[in-house]
Design an enzyme around this catalytic site. Structure first.
Site, PDB file in Angstrom:
ATOM      1  CG  ASN A  88      28.825  39.081  37.064  1.00  0.00           C
ATOM      2  OD1 ASN A  88      28.992  37.778  36.615  1.00  0.00           O
ATOM      3  ND2 ASN A  88      29.111  39.628  38.101  1.00  0.00           N
ATOM      4  CE  LYS A 119      41.298  45.291  36.346  1.00  0.00           C
ATOM      5  NZ  LYS A 119      40.229  44.460  35.506  1.00  0.00           N
ATOM      6  CG  PHE A 134      40.714  34.810  36.755  1.00  0.00           C
ATOM      7  CD1 PHE A 134      41.121  34.033  37.594  1.00  0.00           C
ATOM      8  CD2 PHE A 134      40.523  34.570  35.425  1.00  0.00           C
ATOM      9  CE1 PHE A 134      41.322  33.083  37.531  1.00  0.00           C
ATOM     10  CE2 PHE A 134      40.918  32.889  35.152  1.00  0.00           C
ATOM     11  CZ  PHE A 134      41.233  32.328  36.197  1.00  0.00           C
ATOM     12  CE  LYS A 178       7.229  42.672  41.232  1.00  0.00           C
ATOM     13  NZ  LYS A 178       6.223  41.913  40.714  1.00  0.00           N
ATOM     14  CE  LYS A 200      41.979  44.407  41.982  1.00  0.00           C
ATOM     15  NZ  LYS A 200      40.581  43.775  41.822  1.00  0.00           N
ATOM     16  CG  ASP A 238      33.846  46.556  40.245  1.00  0.00           C
ATOM     17  OD1 ASP A 238      34.538  45.708  40.950  1.00  0.00           O
ATOM     18  OD2 ASP A 238      34.118  46.764  38.996  1.00  0.00           O
TER      19      ASP A 238
HETATM   20  N1  CTP Z   1      37.807  41.405  42.516  1.00  0.00           N
HETATM   21  C1  CTP Z   1      37.536  41.346  43.834  1.00  0.00           C
HETATM   22  N2  CTP Z   1      36.737  42.161  44.535  1.00  0.00           N
HETATM   23  C2  CTP Z   1      35.870  42.943  43.697  1.00  0.00           C
HETATM   24  C3  CTP Z   1      36.281  43.012  42.385  1.00  0.00           C
HETATM   25  C4  CTP Z   1      37.045  42.141  41.830  1.00  0.00           C
HETATM   26  O1  CTP Z   1      38.129  40.549  44.709  1.00  0.00           O
HETATM   27  N3  CTP Z   1      35.119  43.989  44.215  1.00  0.00           N
HETATM   28  C5  CTP Z   1      38.776  40.553  41.967  1.00  0.00           C
HETATM   29  C6  CTP Z   1      38.327  39.649  40.922  1.00  0.00           C
HETATM   30  O2  CTP Z   1      37.659  38.276  41.426  1.00  0.00           O
HETATM   31  C7  CTP Z   1      39.387  39.294  40.036  1.00  0.00           C
HETATM   32  C8  CTP Z   1      40.258  40.575  40.207  1.00  0.00           C
HETATM   33  O3  CTP Z   1      39.693  41.182  41.233  1.00  0.00           O
HETATM   34  O4  CTP Z   1      40.229  38.338  40.341  1.00  0.00           O
HETATM   35  C9  CTP Z   1      39.991  41.701  39.110  1.00  0.00           C
HETATM   36  O5  CTP Z   1      38.725  41.914  38.742  1.00  0.00           O
HETATM   37  P1  CTP Z   1      38.014  42.832  37.770  1.00  0.00           P
HETATM   38  O6  CTP Z   1      36.672  42.992  37.773  1.00  0.00           O
HETATM   39  O7  CTP Z   1      38.578  42.504  36.580  1.00  0.00           O
HETATM   40  O8  CTP Z   1      38.831  44.215  38.198  1.00  0.00           O
HETATM   41  P2  CTP Z   1      38.357  45.345  39.130  1.00  0.00           P
HETATM   42  O9  CTP Z   1      39.622  45.625  39.911  1.00  0.00           O
HETATM   43  O10 CTP Z   1      37.055  45.395  39.556  1.00  0.00           O
HETATM   44  O11 CTP Z   1      38.419  46.468  37.947  1.00  0.00           O
HETATM   45  P3  CTP Z   1      37.277  47.108  36.883  1.00  0.00           P
HETATM   46  O12 CTP Z   1      36.324  46.550  37.083  1.00  0.00           O
HETATM   47  O13 CTP Z   1      37.654  48.642  37.008  1.00  0.00           O
HETATM   48  O14 CTP Z   1      38.282  46.556  35.711  1.00  0.00           O
END
Ligand code: CTP
Length: 416
Positions: free
Chosen positions: A208, A335, A321, A287, A339, A277
Site C-alpha cells: 500500500n 473503529k 488510526f 516466480k 477496537k 486487511d
Molecule cells: N489495523 C490493524 N490490523 C489490521 C487492520 C488495521 O491493527 N488488520 C489497525 C491500523 O493500524 C489502524 C486501525 O486498525 O490503527 C484502523 O485501520 P484501517 O485500515 O483504517 O481500518 P480497518 O479496521 O482495516 O477497516 P477498513 O479497512 O474496512 O476501513
C-alpha cells in the site's frame, strides 16, 4: 540534575582520552558520584591515577586484582552505575559491544549492565565511515544505546574530518539528558508504522501507499519525551529514528507476532501502520510465469491486530488510526468502539496536504467519551507531538487515578 547519580565512565584507548578527564571533573562538579574503568590501552594515554585524583574513587583496569574492595569487579561496577558513558569509544570497542564480546573488565561490565548506555565514538574518519563500524553503530542503536555523533575537525592523525570526540560540555549535556524527565519518562511505548507487504510469489507482493512517516515521527517524538520506544515497521524507505528499538517486519502476520511479543510490557500502543486487511491464500514458492490471459489471486483475511489488542488490553493506552476516503468521522468512531481504543486519529487521505507520502496531515482526534478535536493542516512532526502529549496525559492521569477511571468518569467512581 546529576545530584547523587552514579555515573560509570569507561575510557577506551584513543588519543581523546585526555578530554575525558575534564568530563569526569564536570560530572563530579554537577553532583554525580563518578567511577572510571579503563582498558589497558586507555591507560597508555592517561594514567588511572589522574582519574582517581579527579573522581576521588579507585579506577579499575584489570579484570582480576586491582579493585580491592570490589567483590566481582565487573558486577559491582555494573550494579553501581545509574548510567554508563563510554568515551572515547574506539572502533574496536564498538565492534565488541555490538557483538557481546567480553574480553576485559570494561567490555565485561557493559555486558553485565542493563542501565542506560551512552557511547561517544572517536576515531579516524575512514575508520568511522567503514561499513563495519557503521553496522556496529546501527546494531547498538537498535538496542536503545545512545550514540553521540562525533564532531568534525582536525584529527590527531593529521587529517580533517568526522571523528573528533565532542567537547566535554556537550558530552556532559548528553549524560544529563539521560536523566531528564520528559512527559513519558519511565514509560515504554510501542509504535507501529509503514505498510505491510503480502507476498504473491518470491518477487511480487501486495502493498500500500504508506510511507511510514507518521509512525516514525510519533516514535521520534516519544523518544524525545523520554520514553523507551519499540518501533515495529513494515515497508518504509525512511531512516529509522535513533535511540529506540527498531523491529522490521514484512507481513501482517509477522507484525502481529512482533506486536504481541511486546504488548504485555508496554504502557501504550500507537498503531499507525497500514496493515493489509487481506493476504494471498497460497503465495507461490516460485516466480509465477506469464501464461493465461487472466490470473486470479485468492485472498484471505488478515488478523486485525488492533482489535485483538483491544480484547487483551489491561491498563495499556491504545491509539489507532483511521485513514478514510469518505464518512471520516463516522467510520473512525466505529473503529474506536470496535477496537476498544482510548482515542483514534482520523484523516481523509484524499484531502490536499493529508495522507500518504506527504509531510503534512489534517487530522481529527476522536476520544472514547465522544469529544472530537479538529486540527488544521500541520506537519506530521507537529501532529506526532500532539498525539504523544495526549498519550502522556492519559498515562500520567492513571498514576493518580486507578485503571479504568475514564470509563467511569461521569460517575466519579474510583476503583482501588
Ligand atoms: N489495523 C490493524 N490490523 C489490521 C487492520 C488495521 O491493527 N488488520 C489497525 C491500523 O493500524 C489502524 C486501525 O486498525 O490503527 C484502523 O485501520 P484501517 O485500515 O483504517 O481500518 P480497518 O479496521 O482495516 O477497516 P477498513 O479497512 O474496512 O476501513
Amino acid at each position: 540534575m546529576l545530584n547523587g547519580k552514579n555515573i560509570l565512565i569507561g575510557v577506551t584507548g584513543g588519543i581523546a582520552a585526555y578530554k575525558v578527564v575534564e568530563v569526569a571533573s564536570r560530572l563530579k562538579k554537577s553532583g554525580a558520584n563518578v567511577r572510571v574503568m579503563m582498558t589497558r590501552n586507555a591507560a597508555e594515554f592517561v594514567t588511572p591515577r589522574t582519574f582517581q585524583e579527579i573522581t576521588g574513587n579507585a579506577v579499575s583496569v584489570e579484570m582480576f586484582g586491582d579493585a580491592a574492595n570490589f567483590h566481582v569487579a565487573h558486577i559491582a561496577l555494573a550494579d553501581f552505575a545509574d548510567a554508563i558513558l563510554i568515551a572515547p569509544a574506539t572502533a574496536n570497542f564498538l565492534a565488541k559491544a555490538a557483538h557481546g564480546i567480553a574480553d576485559d573488565l570494561l567490555t565485561t561490565t557493559i555486558l553485565a549492565c542493563d542501565k542506560p548506555l551512552l557511547i561517544a565514538p572517536s576515531m579516524n574518519t575512514k575508520m568511522f565511515d567503514n561499513p563495519a563500524t557503521q553496522d556496529n553503530l546501527r546494531i547498538l542503536r537498535s538496542r536503545g544505546v545512545k550514540i553521540l555523533e562525533p564532531a568534525t575537525g582536525e584529527l590527531a592523525c593529521g587529517i580533517s574530518g568526522k571523528g573528533r570526540l565532542p567537547e566535554p560540555i556537550e558530552i556532559c549535556a548528553a549524560v544529563e539528558k539521560i536523566f531528564a524527565s520528559g512527559i513519558l519518562s519511565g514509560k515504554k511505548i510501542l509504535v507501529t508504522a509503514g505498510g505491510t507487504v503480502e507476498a504473491i510469489d518470491p518477487v511480487r507482493y501486495i502493498g500500500n501507499r504508506s510511507s511510514g512517516r507518521m509512525g516514525f515521527e510519533i516514535a521520534r517524538s516519544a523518544v524525545d519525551a523520554g520514553a523507551q520506544v519499540v518501533l515495529i515497521s513494515g515497508k518504509s524507505e525512511l531512516e529509522p529514528p535513533k535511540n529506540l528499538q527498531f523491529v522490521k517486519v514484512e507481513s501482517a502476520i509477522q507484525m502481529r507476532e512482533a506486536v504481541l511479543k511486546e504488548f504485555d510490557s508496554v504502557d501504550a500502543v500507537i498503531m499507525s501502520a497500514a496493515v493489509a486487511d487481506y493476504r494471498v491464500k497460497n503465495p507461490a514458492a516460485q516466480k509465477i510465469k506469464k501464461s493465461a490471459d487472466a490470473l486470479t489471486l485468492e485472498l484471505v483475511k488478515n488478523p486485525d491486530i488492533l482489535r485483538e489488542l483491544g480484547g487483551l488490553k489491561k491498563s495499556q493506552v491504545l491509539v489507532g488510526f483511521a485513514a478514510e476516503t469518505q464518512n471520516v468521522l463516522n467510520y473512525a468512531r466505529k473503529k474506536l468502539v470496535e477496537k476498544n481504543l482510548d482515542f483514534i486519529v482520523a484523516n481523509d487521505v484524499t484531502a490536499d496536504g493529508a495522507g500518504f507520502g506527504v509531510a503534512t496531515n489534517i487530522a481529527s482526534i476522536i476520544w472514547r467519551g465522544g469529544d472530537v478535536e479538529n486540527f488544521d493542516k500541520m506537519s506530521k512532526f507537529d501532529l506526532a507531538k500532539k498525539i504523544v502529549e495526549r498519550v502522556a496525559r492519559l498515562l500520567n492521569d492513571r498514576k493518580f487515578f486507578p485503571v479504568n477511571l475514564h470509563e467511569h468518569k461521569n460517575q466519579f467512581v474510583l476503583e482501588n
